[in-house]
Design a protein around this motif. Structure first.
Motif, short mmCIF file in Angstrom:
data_model
loop_
_atom_site.label_atom_id
_atom_site.label_comp_id
_atom_site.label_asym_id
_atom_site.label_seq_id
_atom_site.Cartn_x
_atom_site.Cartn_y
_atom_site.Cartn_z
N ARG A 87 -5.53 15.29 1.91
CA ARG A 87 -6.43 14.33 1.27
C ARG A 87 -7.80 14.36 1.92
N GLU A 103 -14.30 -0.37 -7.00
CA GLU A 103 -14.05 0.80 -6.15
C GLU A 103 -14.53 0.61 -4.71
N GLU A 111 1.43 -3.82 -7.26
CA GLU A 111 1.08 -3.50 -8.65
C GLU A 111 1.41 -4.67 -9.58
N ASP A 169 -1.44 -6.98 -11.34
CA ASP A 169 -1.44 -6.97 -12.80
C ASP A 169 -1.41 -8.39 -13.35
N PRO A 217 -7.33 -4.46 -11.94
CA PRO A 217 -6.94 -3.05 -11.96
C PRO A 217 -6.81 -2.53 -10.53
N VAL A 218 -5.73 -1.83 -10.24
CA VAL A 218 -5.50 -1.33 -8.88
C VAL A 218 -5.00 0.11 -8.94
N SER A 219 -5.48 0.92 -8.03
CA SER A 219 -5.05 2.32 -7.93
C SER A 219 -4.30 2.50 -6.63
N ILE A 220 -3.04 2.90 -6.73
CA ILE A 220 -2.21 3.09 -5.54
C ILE A 220 -1.71 4.53 -5.51
N GLU A 221 -2.05 5.24 -4.45
CA GLU A 221 -1.57 6.61 -4.29
C GLU A 221 -0.32 6.58 -3.43
N ARG A 222 0.80 6.94 -4.03
CA ARG A 222 2.06 6.91 -3.30
C ARG A 222 3.01 7.93 -3.90
#
Length: 401
Positions: free
Chosen positions: A38, A316, A333, A337, A342-347
């Motif tokens: 990353r 952001e 999440e 919600d 709005p949420v961005s989760i990298e998993r």
């Protein structure tokens, strides 16, 4: 070529020093080595956005190992993580465990054993050296001796499984590639190498730095967050002093008072884990939220985020940091919600935990297992995979029948 060691606290502009030098060296095919994939992607994008000249590469340490192997002609095949797990399972089956028998029955034992083996390999400790160290540790104590023999046997049997296949794992691959480079350093040429973003360096990574700088004659620059006498950074002293002895140039950058907009954050960074007689007013920079449970905690955080969004802070620009998302991502999440955020989760999600994954695995079982092993439930699971049936209710009718 010299080794350059760049030291300084978090707010000392080390990034400008190292990344600026890397940008200037990209025409010569320089390599920027960073901790994770990353990081490699992020720095590649950042350098491209700044209009850095073409050339050079941003890689992880495993990427550096592959580059070294390519240049010296080392072509050993590396096992995947899944293959590694299966090799360890086979090694455990061939290891007689008495003292560790109860521990070995626990579900996390194999993962812990793999991590131990990887740590030993990153520390350049062979099976023989490990066995000798455990024997010395036992010092005549029978229980310790049995325990040590079993631990050493797991490592030895795992290594034998690799040798039987003629393969290596990721750590051994880098170890062997460096051995080849030491014996024939010429192929590396004059390619500069920059190490940036590492909290610490393993013996294997330090060995790579020394081999490239002292034996291959490459221009190597290493950056570490470190200040003498800082309690928060004391654990890095050994690594820093080892590299200092090798370095031809040591650049120690001072802290910049202008790095933080909030004095409280600057004070926290400078005095972390230190005894401080003075106190500063945290103002709005640092706040403590307390909740009666995990969901309540997420709701408090969501409320804070919602307030920031209402004050026109860009989404952001807001980060929610967890020690681990393994057991919390789904709750985050769901709560965010419900708050309309709005949420961005990298998993990473296990393949079998997705609708597609369950369907593919069910299809594989129906196709590959014997008729008496594949169940009707597997067929129904496959048929219910989104997109398989134009009329999903047919699967319900089949199940009822």
């Amino acid at each position: 070529m010299p080794l350059t060691l760049v030291l300084g606290p978090a707010n000392s502009a080390k990034a400008g020093e190292v990344l600026g030098a890397f940008g200037a060296a990209r025409r010569r095919g320089a390599l920027l080595v960073v901790p994770t994939a990353r990081d490699a992607d992020a720095y590649s994008r950042e350098l491209a956005a700044e209009g850095a000249v073409l050339g050079g590469s941003v890689v992880t340490f495993s990427g550096l190992a592959r580059e070294i192997a390519s240049r010296v002609g080392y072509q050993q095949t590396c096992v995947s993580e899944l293959q590694r797990q299966r090799l360890l399972r086979r090694a455990l089956e061939r290891t007689e465990l008495v003292t560790l028998a109860e521990s070995a029955s626990a579900p996390g034992f194999a993962a812990a054993a793999l991590e131990l083996i990887a740590e030993l390999e990153r520390s350049l400790i062979s099976t023989g050296r490990f066995a000798q160290a455990l024997n010395a540790w036992a010092d005549g104590d029978e229980w310790r001796a049995r325990y040590g023999r079993e631990i050493a046997s797991i490592y030895r049997n795992y290594t034998r499984q690799l040798e039987r296949l003629g393969r290596v794992d990721a750590e051994l691959y880098a170890w062997r590639a460096l051995d080849e480079l030491r014996s024939a350093p010429g192929p590396w040429g004059a390619t500069p190498v920059f190490f940036y973003g590492f909290d610490d360096l393993t013996p294997l990574e330090r060995d790579a730095i020394e081999t490239l700088a002292r034996i291959a004659g490459a221009e190597v620059t290493v950056s570490l967050t470190y200040e003498p006498g800082r309690a928060a950074l004391a654990a890095r002293a050994e690594v820093v002093e080892e590299l200092r002895a090798l370095a031809e140039r040591v650049l120690e950058l001072p802290a910049l008072d202008t790095h933080y907009d909030q004095p409280a954050l600057h004070f926290l960074e400078r005095r972390l884990f230190e005894r401080a007689d003075e106190r500063v007013d945290p103002g709005a920079a640092v706040r403590l939220l307390e909740a009666g449970g995990e969901r309540a905690e997420v709701e408090l955080v969501a409320a804070e985020v919602l307030q920031l969004l209402r004050t026109r802070v860009q989404a952001e620009e807001i980060a929610v940091v967890y020690r681990s998302l393994d057991g919390s991502a789904a709750l985050i999440e769901r709560v965010f919600d419900e708050f309309g955020i709005p949420v961005s989760i990298e998993r990473e999600i296990p393949f079998a935990h997705t609708a597609l994954g369950r369907g593919v695995l069910a299809m594989a079982r129906c196709s590959l297992l014997a008729e008496d092993e594949a169940s009707a439930a597997e067929l129904l699971c496959y048929l219910r995979t989104p997109g398989v049936l134009r009329q999903p209710e047919l699967a319900d009718r089949l199940e009822a029948t």
